[in-house]
Design an enzyme around this catalytic site. Structure first.
Site, short mmCIF file in Angstrom:
data_model
loop_
_atom_site.label_atom_id
_atom_site.label_comp_id
_atom_site.label_asym_id
_atom_site.label_seq_id
_atom_site.Cartn_x
_atom_site.Cartn_y
_atom_site.Cartn_z
CD GLU A 38 35.83 29.07 37.59
OE1 GLU A 38 37.02 29.05 37.94
OE2 GLU A 38 35.29 30.11 37.17
CG HIS A 49 40.21 31.26 36.98
ND1 HIS A 49 38.88 31.05 37.27
CD2 HIS A 49 40.28 32.48 36.42
CE1 HIS A 49 38.18 32.11 36.90
NE2 HIS A 49 39.01 33.00 36.38
CB SER A 63 36.52 34.08 34.26
OG SER A 63 36.92 34.79 35.40
#
Length: 307
Positions: free
Chosen positions: A208, A278, A110
């Site tokens: 992502e 995620h 992330s």
């Protein structure tokens, strides 16, 4: 090829840091049982519990925790408690030479993408894009496959992603191999124009994200396109894009239409549907090792991330 860190062994000490936002403390505490099952001992960064607005303490303190863990010879690996926002605020001051001279396992995803990219570029180290302690491991939704992915830290192992894990869709055929780079799309877009700009030349680009509507993904992919990052890559690996539905009652392109527009016509293999990001399960991957994307067979093969 990049330096591969030394594998972890049972009984090793690992450092826990919060490089970005404050982690959920209950979830972080719950995650420790999992590390214990892996046979790992833990050392917390001094500022893991700090809260400074949406940051886990000041930039200086979060950076100091990270540098201290790399500098500590007893610490054999570093696992991030969580992501959120803030790692890019100090990356230009981070001692990347210290990291280069003290290579060890570094694991997170992330917001940690900015650190992965910087460490790859300037410390020449393989790092790991994988589930974090408070945001993933300490939750009830933590999947057995996500847990299994930590095994790659203890033994050099080739990773094989096939449709047995999740349905995959080829947006363009072909086979390509190269160093696997990338991570969170919004953080990759943030690197453009900085000294930490993602290098995709001859590499497989993985992307992502979470909570980004199609028009936002469109804008970030367009930025990568105009910076030459999509054309430079030899193939595109599309991970999980969670919570990406349009939120307004207005006409919108679908996420699939956005992907097809930007990467479907590049003339190189593109496969989407990987449970990397995620999501649960979360298939953890080393960044900076050689990988092969086969859009015909719909497989991704990745060489080991540790020595």
């Amino acid at each position: 090829m990049r330096i591969r860190p030394e594998r972890l062994r049972r009984g090793d000490l690992v450092g826990i840091v919060s490089p970005s936002s404050p982690p959920n403390q209950e979830s972080l505490q719950r995650s420790l049982a999992f590390l214990d099952q892996l046979g790992l001992r833990v050392k917390f960064g001094k500022h893991v519990n700090d809260v400074y607005g949406y940051l886990a303490g000041s930039d200086e303190d979060r950076m100091a925790d990270l540098e201290d863990m790399f500098a500590d010879p007893e610490v054999k690996g570093i696992i991030c408690a969580g992501g959120g926002y803030g790692s890019a605020r100090y990356t230009d001051r981070l001692d990347l030479q210290l990291i280069r001279e003290n290579p060890k396992v570094f694991w997170g995803f992330s917001d940690i993408t900015f650190l992965h990219t910087a460490i790859g570029l300037y410390a020449d180290l393989v790092t790991f894009h994988g589930p974090m302690l408070a945001s993933c491991v300490g939750k009830d939704s933590f999947h057995p496959l996500s847990a299994k992915m930590f095994e790659q830290l203890f033994e050099p192992m080739e990773l094989h992603y096939t449709e047995e894990i999740s349905p995959l869709e080829a947006l363009h055929p072909g086979v390509a191999q190269g160093e696997l780079v990338g991570g969170n799309l919004s953080l990759l877009a943030n690197t453009i124009g900085t000294k930490f700009e993602i290098d995709t030349a001859g590499k497989l680009l993985f992307i992502e994200d979470i909570g980004e509507e199609p028009y936002r993904v469109d804008g970030m992919l367009n930025q990568l396109r105009m910076a030459g990052k999509l054309s430079d890559a030899v193939g595109i690996v599309i991970g999980d894009f969670a919570d990406a539905e349009p939120k307004k009652e207005k006409p919108s392109l679908s996420l699939d239409e956005v992907f097809r527009h930007y990467v479907g016509g590049l003339g190189k293999p593109v496969v989407k549907g990987f449970k990397i990001g995620h999501c649960e399960p979360h298939f953890a991957i080393p960044l900076g090792t050689l990988a092969k994307l086969d859009a015909e067979a719909k497989t991704l093969t990745i060489l080991p991330g540790v020595e």
